[in-house]
Design a protein around this motif. Structure first.
Motif, PDB file in Angstrom:
ATOM      1  N   VAL A  89       7.183   4.714   5.016  1.00 36.53           N
ATOM      2  CA  VAL A  89       6.381   5.703   4.295  1.00 36.53           C
ATOM      3  C   VAL A  89       7.296   6.842   3.874  1.00 36.53           C
ATOM      4  O   VAL A  89       8.151   7.281   4.648  1.00 36.53           O
ATOM      5  CB  VAL A  89       5.234   6.246   5.182  1.00 36.53           C
ATOM      6  N   THR A  90       7.133   7.317   2.641  1.00 40.13           N
ATOM      7  CA  THR A  90       7.968   8.423   2.176  1.00 40.13           C
ATOM      8  C   THR A  90       7.404   9.756   2.652  1.00 40.13           C
ATOM      9  O   THR A  90       6.196   9.912   2.842  1.00 40.13           O
ATOM     10  CB  THR A  90       8.062   8.445   0.638  1.00 40.13           C
ATOM     11  N   TYR A  91       8.303  10.725   2.813  1.00 40.70           N
ATOM     12  CA  TYR A  91       7.875  12.066   3.186  1.00 40.70           C
ATOM     13  C   TYR A  91       7.042  12.703   2.069  1.00 40.70           C
ATOM     14  O   TYR A  91       6.148  13.514   2.337  1.00 40.70           O
ATOM     15  CB  TYR A  91       9.101  12.934   3.483  1.00 40.70           C
ATOM     16  N   GLY A  92       7.332  12.327   0.840  1.00 41.32           N
ATOM     17  CA  GLY A  92       6.558  12.846  -0.286  1.00 41.32           C
ATOM     18  C   GLY A  92       5.105  12.413  -0.236  1.00 41.32           C
ATOM     19  O   GLY A  92       4.203  13.179  -0.596  1.00 41.32           O
ATOM     20  N   SER A  93       4.859  11.188   0.220  1.00 41.21           N
ATOM     21  CA  SER A  93       3.484  10.703   0.356  1.00 41.21           C
ATOM     22  C   SER A  93       2.727  11.531   1.384  1.00 41.21           C
ATOM     23  O   SER A  93       1.557  11.885   1.189  1.00 41.21           O
ATOM     24  CB  SER A  93       3.485   9.229   0.764  1.00 41.21           C
ATOM     25  N   VAL A  94       3.403  11.856   2.487  1.00 42.59           N
ATOM     26  CA  VAL A  94       2.778  12.680   3.525  1.00 42.59           C
ATOM     27  C   VAL A  94       2.461  14.072   2.978  1.00 42.59           C
ATOM     28  O   VAL A  94       1.381  14.624   3.224  1.00 42.59           O
ATOM     29  CB  VAL A  94       3.694  12.786   4.754  1.00 42.59           C
ATOM     30  N   LEU A  95       3.403  14.647   2.222  1.00 41.09           N
ATOM     31  CA  LEU A  95       3.172  15.964   1.631  1.00 41.09           C
ATOM     32  C   LEU A  95       1.981  15.938   0.679  1.00 41.09           C
ATOM     33  O   LEU A  95       1.156  16.858   0.676  1.00 41.09           O
ATOM     34  CB  LEU A  95       4.425  16.433   0.892  1.00 41.09           C
TER      35      LEU A  95
ATOM     36  N   PRO B 226      21.633  17.155  -5.181  1.00 40.44           N
ATOM     37  CA  PRO B 226      21.859  17.265  -3.740  1.00 40.44           C
ATOM     38  C   PRO B 226      20.712  16.630  -2.951  1.00 40.44           C
ATOM     39  O   PRO B 226      19.582  16.537  -3.440  1.00 40.44           O
ATOM     40  CB  PRO B 226      21.927  18.779  -3.510  1.00 40.44           C
ATOM     41  N   ARG B 227      21.015  16.200  -1.735  1.00 37.18           N
ATOM     42  CA  ARG B 227      20.019  15.505  -0.910  1.00 37.18           C
ATOM     43  C   ARG B 227      18.807  16.379  -0.624  1.00 37.18           C
ATOM     44  O   ARG B 227      17.692  15.868  -0.458  1.00 37.18           O
ATOM     45  CB  ARG B 227      20.662  15.054   0.405  1.00 37.18           C
ATOM     46  N   SER B 228      18.985  17.687  -0.591  1.00 36.74           N
ATOM     47  CA  SER B 228      17.868  18.588  -0.302  1.00 36.74           C
ATOM     48  C   SER B 228      16.774  18.514  -1.362  1.00 36.74           C
ATOM     49  O   SER B 228      15.643  18.935  -1.114  1.00 36.74           O
ATOM     50  CB  SER B 228      18.362  20.023  -0.169  1.00 36.74           C
ATOM     51  N   LEU B 229      17.098  17.993  -2.542  1.00 34.96           N
ATOM     52  CA  LEU B 229      16.094  17.828  -3.587  1.00 34.96           C
ATOM     53  C   LEU B 229      15.451  16.451  -3.556  1.00 34.96           C
ATOM     54  O   LEU B 229      14.397  16.253  -4.167  1.00 34.96           O
ATOM     55  CB  LEU B 229      16.700  18.059  -4.976  1.00 34.96           C
ATOM     56  N   THR B 230      16.076  15.513  -2.888  1.00 38.51           N
ATOM     57  CA  THR B 230      15.591  14.129  -2.934  1.00 38.51           C
ATOM     58  C   THR B 230      15.075  13.611  -1.596  1.00 38.51           C
ATOM     59  O   THR B 230      14.608  12.480  -1.530  1.00 38.51           O
ATOM     60  CB  THR B 230      16.705  13.196  -3.424  1.00 38.51           C
TER      61      THR B 230
ATOM     62  N   PHE C 176       0.824  -1.204   0.000  1.00 41.50           N
ATOM     63  CA  PHE C 176       0.000   0.000   0.000  1.00 41.50           C
ATOM     64  C   PHE C 176       0.861   1.257   0.000  1.00 41.50           C
ATOM     65  O   PHE C 176       0.529   2.257  -0.646  1.00 41.50           O
ATOM     66  CB  PHE C 176      -0.940   0.005   1.204  1.00 41.50           C
ATOM     67  N   SER C 177       1.978   1.211   0.733  1.00 41.69           N
ATOM     68  CA  SER C 177       2.902   2.345   0.716  1.00 41.69           C
ATOM     69  C   SER C 177       3.468   2.552  -0.687  1.00 41.69           C
ATOM     70  O   SER C 177       3.613   3.687  -1.155  1.00 41.69           O
ATOM     71  CB  SER C 177       4.035   2.118   1.713  1.00 41.69           C
ATOM     72  N   LEU C 178       3.757   1.450  -1.378  1.00 43.31           N
ATOM     73  CA  LEU C 178       4.267   1.531  -2.749  1.00 43.31           C
ATOM     74  C   LEU C 178       3.226   2.141  -3.683  1.00 43.31           C
ATOM     75  O   LEU C 178       3.560   2.971  -4.541  1.00 43.31           O
ATOM     76  CB  LEU C 178       4.656   0.133  -3.241  1.00 43.31           C
ATOM     77  N   ILE C 179       1.968   1.761  -3.507  1.00 40.29           N
ATOM     78  CA  ILE C 179       0.910   2.316  -4.352  1.00 40.29           C
ATOM     79  C   ILE C 179       0.823   3.830  -4.179  1.00 40.29           C
ATOM     80  O   ILE C 179       0.720   4.585  -5.155  1.00 40.29           O
ATOM     81  CB  ILE C 179      -0.442   1.657  -4.019  1.00 40.29           C
ATOM     82  N   ILE C 180       0.889   4.286  -2.935  1.00 38.46           N
ATOM     83  CA  ILE C 180       0.815   5.727  -2.680  1.00 38.46           C
ATOM     84  C   ILE C 180       2.004   6.443  -3.300  1.00 38.46           C
ATOM     85  O   ILE C 180       1.872   7.525  -3.880  1.00 38.46           O
ATOM     86  CB  ILE C 180       0.739   5.999  -1.166  1.00 38.46           C
ATOM     87  N   GLN C 181       3.195   5.823  -3.199  1.00 43.92           N
ATOM     88  CA  GLN C 181       4.374   6.423  -3.829  1.00 43.92           C
ATOM     89  C   GLN C 181       4.199   6.524  -5.334  1.00 43.92           C
ATOM     90  O   GLN C 181       4.607   7.514  -5.964  1.00 43.92           O
ATOM     91  CB  GLN C 181       5.607   5.589  -3.518  1.00 43.92           C
ATOM     92  N   GLN C 182       3.587   5.502  -5.923  1.00 47.48           N
ATOM     93  CA  GLN C 182       3.418   5.482  -7.375  1.00 47.48           C
ATOM     94  C   GLN C 182       2.404   6.507  -7.860  1.00 47.48           C
ATOM     95  O   GLN C 182       2.486   6.961  -9.007  1.00 47.48           O
ATOM     96  CB  GLN C 182       2.999   4.076  -7.824  1.00 47.48           C
TER      97      GLN C 182
ATOM     98  N   VAL D 286      11.103  14.753  -8.856  1.00 50.65           N
ATOM     99  CA  VAL D 286      12.562  14.745  -8.697  1.00 50.65           C
ATOM    100  C   VAL D 286      12.957  13.924  -7.473  1.00 50.65           C
ATOM    101  O   VAL D 286      13.910  13.129  -7.513  1.00 50.65           O
ATOM    102  CB  VAL D 286      13.097  16.185  -8.577  1.00 50.65           C
ATOM    103  N   SER D 287      12.230  14.095  -6.376  1.00 46.53           N
ATOM    104  CA  SER D 287      12.581  13.381  -5.151  1.00 46.53           C
ATOM    105  C   SER D 287      12.363  11.882  -5.283  1.00 46.53           C
ATOM    106  O   SER D 287      13.090  11.088  -4.685  1.00 46.53           O
ATOM    107  CB  SER D 287      11.761  13.921  -3.975  1.00 46.53           C
ATOM    108  N   ARG D 288      11.364  11.487  -6.066  1.00 47.33           N
ATOM    109  CA  ARG D 288      11.077  10.054  -6.207  1.00 47.33           C
ATOM    110  C   ARG D 288      12.051   9.371  -7.153  1.00 47.33           C
ATOM    111  O   ARG D 288      12.494   8.250  -6.907  1.00 47.33           O
ATOM    112  CB  ARG D 288       9.644   9.847  -6.706  1.00 47.33           C
ATOM    113  N   THR D 289      12.402  10.034  -8.256  1.00 50.82           N
ATOM    114  CA  THR D 289      13.281   9.406  -9.251  1.00 50.82           C
ATOM    115  C   THR D 289      14.753   9.672  -8.980  1.00 50.82           C
ATOM    116  O   THR D 289      15.608   8.923  -9.429  1.00 50.82           O
ATOM    117  CB  THR D 289      12.930   9.908 -10.656  1.00 50.82           C
ATOM    118  N   GLY D 290      15.051  10.774  -8.277  1.00 54.37           N
ATOM    119  CA  GLY D 290      16.444  11.119  -8.000  1.00 54.37           C
ATOM    120  C   GLY D 290      17.167  11.752  -9.170  1.00 54.37           C
ATOM    121  O   GLY D 290      18.382  11.975  -9.098  1.00 54.37           O
TER     122      GLY D 290
END
Length: 332
Positions: A178-184, A161-165, A52-58, A245-249
């Motif tokens: 859970v990724t921080y991007g999912s929370v955002l 840089p890490r600040s973008l990812t 489910f976490s993967l689905i949200i990331q996708q 950008v944060s998800r793909t790097g």
């Protein structure tokens, strides 16, 4: 002698169940639950926190785009340029920060500002010229696509840089990462759900979609509101660019080529009417999750990706058909 009941006595108040089933999100939510139940029975890996976490990331990137798309469709418009605008924003953020010409935070602000600028231009052309939203955003799609490839020199930007990812990094929530991007992304949905349901701005957006002339006669500054909606949508596309950008790097110039259609799919599946004035951003979240669940579940079942696209197309046609039928019933 009995006294006749007043004419309104026989009219029953709508029950809570009827109100729930009449909600625009009731059907999509039921479809999401049924899809989850089906794939839980057909695959052993589906029903897990990690999946489910993967689905949200996708779906978080398309979900963020769907927020902006929802705002525009609620005004009876449409935006075909959202994926290309997001791609240009992601390249600007990635390349500016990777080259070291500006600090990463400034690069992010630049990317958000450029995407908001695209939305602003769309709104100005739609409202002040005026031009049909379909034509304006189709042209902007090509402009943003070309600028993305020109600015990137057809090269993928790496070594960010890490600040973008860091939004792609995870934290433990129980036994699930859970990724921080999912929370955002979820926070964005909640914020815009509140704005549309509990503020005068949101009520004006619905009024504009239902009848621009009636909204104008009731004191709504329709031109300013339309331009503002497109600009806000563009800003949200900039946030989607950062999530990408944060998800793909990397900063990928090939990104965003189908996300415009995916975002429209999510909005339509979520119960938002393409004719404007009816729908919610939480419905669009459900629509994005429906697409994510179907693609994830079918992939776990070993179904080829082309059939996943086929099923998604069928779902879109069914959703629009249901919308048309419901509109005809309301008119009657």
């Amino acid at each position: 002698m009995t006294t006749a009941a007043p004419p309104y006595a026989s009219v029953k108040e709508p029950t809570r169940l009827r109100r729930l089933t009449a909600a625009p999100t009731a059907g999509p939510l039921a479809a999401l639950v049924l899809a989850c139940a089906f794939f839980s029975l057909t695959t052993d890996q589906f029903l897990s926190g990690g999946n489910f976490s993967l689905i949200i990331q996708q779906v978080m990137v398309v979900g963020a785009l769907a927020i902006g798309q929802t705002l525009i469709i609620l005004t009876a418009g449409i935006d075909l340029s959202c994926g290309a605008v997001m791609a240009f924003g992601s390249i600007m953020i990635a390349k500016s920060a990777a080259e070291g010409s500006v600090p990463p935070l400034v690069a992010i602000v630049m990317g958000l500002g450029v995407c908001a600028g695209f939305g602003l231009v769309n709104g100005l052309l739609v409202r002040l010229v005026p031009l049909p939203p379909f034509i304006v955003t189709l042209g902007m799609l090509n402009i943003a696509f070309a600028l993305t490839h020109i600015y990137s020199d057809e090269q993928t930007v790496t070594d960010l840089p890490r600040s973008l990812t860091w939004l792609g990094e995870t934290f433990p929530l129980g036994r699930t990462d859970v990724t921080y991007g999912s929370v955002l992304t979820i926070a964005l949905f909640l914020a815009f759900a509140y704005a549309l349901s509990s503020t005068s701005w949101g009520r004006h957006v619905y009024a504009l979609g239902n009848s621009p002339e009636a909204a104008r006669l009731n004191g709504v500054r329709t031109s300013r509101l339309t331009i503002g909606v497109y600009a806000v949508a563009g800003l949200v596309y900039g946030i989607a660019a950062l999530l990408l950008v944060s998800r793909t790097g990397v900063g990928d110039p090939q990104a965003g080529q189908t996300e415009n259609l995916d975002s429209i799919t999510a909005v339509v599946l979520g119960g938002t009417s393409l004719f404007g004035g009816r729908g919610t951003v939480m419905g669009s979240l459900i629509g994005a999750l429906i697409v994510g669940v179907f693609r994830n579940g079918l992939q776990l079942m070993g179904v080829a990706s082309i059939y996943q696209t086929l099923i998604t197309g069928v779902l879109v046609i069914l959703a629009v058909t249901v919308d048309q039928i419901s509109r005809k019933r309301v008119r009657r």
